[in-house]
Design an enzyme around this catalytic site. Structure first.
Site, PDB file in Angstrom:
ATOM      1  N   GLY A  69      -8.087  13.429  -2.850  1.00  0.00           N
ATOM      2  CA  GLY A  69      -8.189  13.028  -1.460  1.00  0.00           C
ATOM      3  C   GLY A  69      -7.302  13.894  -0.578  1.00  0.00           C
ATOM      4  CB  CYS A  70      -7.397  14.556   3.060  1.00  0.00           C
ATOM      5  SG  CYS A  70      -7.872  12.888   3.579  1.00  0.00           S
ATOM      6  CE1 TYR A  71      -3.283  10.712   6.014  1.00  0.00           C
ATOM      7  CE2 TYR A  71      -4.938   9.168   5.244  1.00  0.00           C
ATOM      8  CZ  TYR A  71      -4.224   9.738   6.279  1.00  0.00           C
ATOM      9  OH  TYR A  71      -4.448   9.325   7.576  1.00  0.00           O
ATOM     10  CB  SER A 128      -0.979  16.528   2.671  1.00  0.00           C
ATOM     11  OG  SER A 128      -1.019  15.116   2.807  1.00  0.00           O
TER      12      SER A 128
END
Length: 415
Positions: free
Chosen positions: A218-220, A223
């Site tokens: 996922g994106c979160y 990061s």
């Protein structure tokens, strides 16, 4: 991150040389990109198409473990009418060996892709079809960009020889009971979950290289894990009191029409959501716990920002006894110095989302907190590229035996 990438709150739980301010730059501009034009200037059927100068002449054989130079890999994009599907198409326009042969979008079936995404009208692409009508006999690999909860049965029924990168959350959590708890239904392909490899490229590239099915992060989680995993592995930060405040552009919520995403609902403000139960929490905790070899629990608050692209995660951590901010910085520097897509900024330079837009980069830096013994880490990515489609291409490159950066050497778009 699929077409419902931000995940939202869970249902009721039933149960490099220094260059341009970055360390480790190894980017080499590609000289093979050009514009192809029809020799019949002025002809009404003249087509101008951005593509690679030398197209592959040979067909990749799935009987071989890697793609040879000049071989073509035929790609299917499932869920092509969403943001991550469109981003796959944009990125592959500059890929010398991946060619899209199948594109699905059930609600847009029969339409030309350029009518759904006019900014990509220059690309020579097949028409959209429903998944049930897709012909996989001329496909070697699949990018699955379907919404969470819809992917498991579809991937289960695909031909076994296909290599697959799934951008949804359907195969990210190893524990199928935990998946059911957070996503509100039983896992529909538990046998495939055992096979799936988590696709955080810079951390798990050896496992990804040999995988048939990769669960794109996922994106979160991307990061957050890129800076925290190396620090946890090195025992430089404590496992308790990890606090994360993260902010995402609206594309992270997908392309579907939702009242909460209307302009008047999100403009001129910031919108916190999923405060106690965001679905990316177990994914992040799974990765950090693997790094620590013990259970890690985080405090995580995601926020929606009125911008199209971009993601910033600000992490507040407590350092281990005797560890300084300089130690954290030097360890991240040594970890990512040879990496093309993860950049530790120099000195006190602050990462900003506007400096990674359209690229596969993750920029990060470490700062001393006013509270003694604590540090602040800031990480930024483009949620649609490194947080989704770019990392997916990076993973399939690895799976096919190609250089990771193939087709991904887009520099950030600024201003």
């Amino acid at each position: 991150m699929g077409s419902t990438a931000l995940g939202g709150a869970a249902p009721a739980r039933a149960g490099l040389a220094q260059k341009n301010g970055a360390l480790g730059s190894s980017f080499k501009p590609s000289s093979s990109f050009m514009l192809k034009t029809s020799p019949k200037v002025g002809c009404s059927s003249r087509r101008v198409r951005a593509s690679i100068a030398s197209s592959p002449q040979k067909q990749y054989s799935p009987k071989t473990s890697t793609v040879k130079s000049g071989e073509e890999v035929r790609i299917a994009v499932l869920g092509a009418s969403g943001y991550t599907g469109a981003e796959i198409v944009r990125l592959l326009a500059n890929h010398p060996q991946f060619r899209i042969t199948v594109m699905t979008a059930d609600r847009k079936a029969g339409q030309q892709f350029g009518s759904v995404f006019p900014h990509l009208i220059t690309q020579d692409l097949p028409n959209l079809v429903a998944v049930k009508d897709a012909d996989f006999s001329k496909v070697d690999a699949v990018f699955c960009c379907l919404p969470h909860g819809t992917t498991q049965e579809i991937i289960r029924d695909l031909p076994q020889q296909l290599k697959i990168v799934d951008l949804s959350a359907d195969f990210r959590l190893r524990d199928i009971n935990e998946y059911a708890e957070w996503y509100g239904h039983a896992h529909r392909a538990p046998e495939l979950q055992e096979e799936a490899v988590y696709g955080l490229t810079e951390v798990l590239r050896d496992e990804i290289r040999n995988a048939r099915l990769v669960a794109n992060p996922g994106c979160y989680p991307t990061s957050i894990q890129l800076p925290l995993v190396p620090l946890i592995k090195a025992k430089l930060i404590k496992l308790s009191n990890i606090i994360i405040d993260a902010k995402s552009g609206v594309t992270g919520a997908g392309r579907g029409a939702k009242e909460a995403n209307l302009y008047t609902e999100i403009a001129e403000g910031i919108h916190a959501y999923g405060i106690k139960g965001h679905r990316h929490v177990p994914e992040v905790e799974q990765g950090l716990s693997d790094a620590a070899e013990s259970k890690v629990t985080i405090s995580f608050t995601p926020n929606l920002i009125c911008m199209k692209r971009g993601m910033q995660s600000t992490m507040f951590v407590e350092m281990a006894p005797g560890v300084t901010v300089s130690d954290l910085y030097e360890h991240l520097k040594s970890t990512y110095e040879g990496e093309e897509f993860v950049k530790l900024l120099n000195g006190s330079n602050v990462p900003h989302t506007r400096h990674v837009v359209g690229s596969n980069y993750c920029f990060m830096n470490v700062f001393e907190d006013r509270i003694p013994g604590r540090a602040i880490i800031i990480s930024v990515i483009d949620n649609l590229v490194k947080g989704a489609s770019g990392q997916a291409v990076q993973n399939l490159n690895l799976m096919m035996g190609l250089p990771e950066n193939t087709g991904l050497q887009y520099q950030p778009l600024f201003p």
